[in-house]
Design an enzyme around this catalytic site. Structure first.
Site, PDB file in Angstrom:
ATOM      1  N   GLY A 215       2.588  -4.818   8.819  1.00  0.00           N
ATOM      2  CA  GLY A 215       2.585  -3.381   9.048  1.00  0.00           C
ATOM      3  C   GLY A 215       1.448  -2.603   8.427  1.00  0.00           C
ATOM      4  CB  THR A 216      -1.432  -2.987   6.611  1.00  0.00           C
ATOM      5  OG1 THR A 216      -2.497  -2.179   6.128  1.00  0.00           O
ATOM      6  CG2 THR A 216      -1.908  -4.407   6.783  1.00  0.00           C
ATOM      7  CB  SER A 217      -4.525   0.165   9.843  1.00  0.00           C
ATOM      8  OG  SER A 217      -5.175   0.339   8.596  1.00  0.00           O
TER       9      SER A 217
ATOM     10  CB  CYS B 166      -7.336  15.692 -22.429  1.00  0.00           C
ATOM     11  SG  CYS B 166      -7.053  16.071 -20.700  1.00  0.00           S
TER      12      CYS B 166
ATOM     13  CG  HIS C 270      -3.123   2.668  -1.501  1.00  0.00           C
ATOM     14  ND1 HIS C 270      -3.017   2.641  -0.137  1.00  0.00           N
ATOM     15  CD2 HIS C 270      -4.287   2.016  -1.782  1.00  0.00           C
ATOM     16  CE1 HIS C 270      -4.056   2.017   0.377  1.00  0.00           C
ATOM     17  NE2 HIS C 270      -4.837   1.622  -0.607  1.00  0.00           N
TER      18      HIS C 270
ATOM     19  CD  GLN D 278      -2.717  -1.163   2.510  1.00  0.00           C
ATOM     20  OE1 GLN D 278      -2.286  -1.833   3.427  1.00  0.00           O
ATOM     21  NE2 GLN D 278      -3.841  -0.481   2.600  1.00  0.00           N
ATOM     22  CG  ASN D 279       4.550   1.321   2.052  1.00  0.00           C
ATOM     23  OD1 ASN D 279       3.592   1.483   2.802  1.00  0.00           O
ATOM     24  ND2 ASN D 279       5.652   0.714   2.425  1.00  0.00           N
TER      25      ASN D 279
ATOM     26  CB  CYS E 224      -7.889  12.205 -20.075  1.00  0.00           C
ATOM     27  SG  CYS E 224      -6.098  12.391 -20.284  1.00  0.00           S
TER      28      CYS E 224
ATOM     29  CB  CYS F 257      -4.319  13.631 -17.333  1.00  0.00           C
ATOM     30  SG  CYS F 257      -5.551  14.940 -17.585  1.00  0.00           S
TER      31      CYS F 257
END
Length: 170
Positions: free
Chosen positions: A108-110, A70, A30, A12-13, A41, A38
């Site tokens: 190490g994640t919630s 665009c 993430h 997720q880092n 677009c 952009c």
């Protein structure tokens, strides 16, 4: 035995610390702070290096760069902000890896940010061992087979040593 060992890292880092440590990352759920796209677009873009060192503010505020694809689009970092959808390809790759895995480690994640927090639950469907490494209890602790309390920097080297996997790759 025909069984091939492999390690899939999904994070997720939004930084590149896994890659700098030598890991091959299957997916950045993430996005990546190093990439740009952009805001209108979605077209991916490359930015030239900034004209300042990153420690000193530029002399004047700068407008976001324009999209070359665009007419009105402005570029933004290629990261997922709260409320936005995750990029489908990394999420699908992570789901496929978990469905093929013999063991899932959640480090190490919630365990509360969805939909990423639901990924380890795919391991429940197959009954594979789920291990959580975290200093504190999380939103997914209750479904883990093992919960190891501690910081990943301390716990992971001990686990690797116990498994007979050293820095020499053995």
């Amino acid at each position: 035995s025909g069984h091939q060992e492999w390690l899939a890292v999904v994070t997720q880092n939004v930084d590149d610390l896994h890659e700098r440590a030598g890991a091959e990352v299957l997916g950045h759920l993430h996005g990546s702070i190093a990439g740009h796209r952009c805001a209108d677009c979605g077209f991916p873009a490359r930015l030239s290096a900034p004209g300042y060192d990153g420690f000193t503010a530029p002399p004047e505020p700068e407008e976001p760069p324009s999209c070359e694809h665009c007419p009105q689009g402005l570029l933004r970092p290629d990261v997922v902000w709260f409320g936005e959808m995750l990029p489908a390809a990394p999420f699908d790759a992570a789901a496929a890896a978990i469905r093929a895995a013999d063991l899932v480690m959640v480090v190490g994640t919630s365990g509360i940010v969805q939909p990423a927090a639901s990924l380890p639950l795919l391991g429940l469907e197959r009954g594979i061992p789920l291990i959580e490494i975290n200093p504190e209890e999380t939103g997914i602790t209750d479904v883990m087979d093992f919960a190891i309390r501690g910081r990943s920097a301390q716990v992971l080297p001990v686990l690797l040593e116990a498994a007979g996997i050293g820095e020499d790759g053995g």
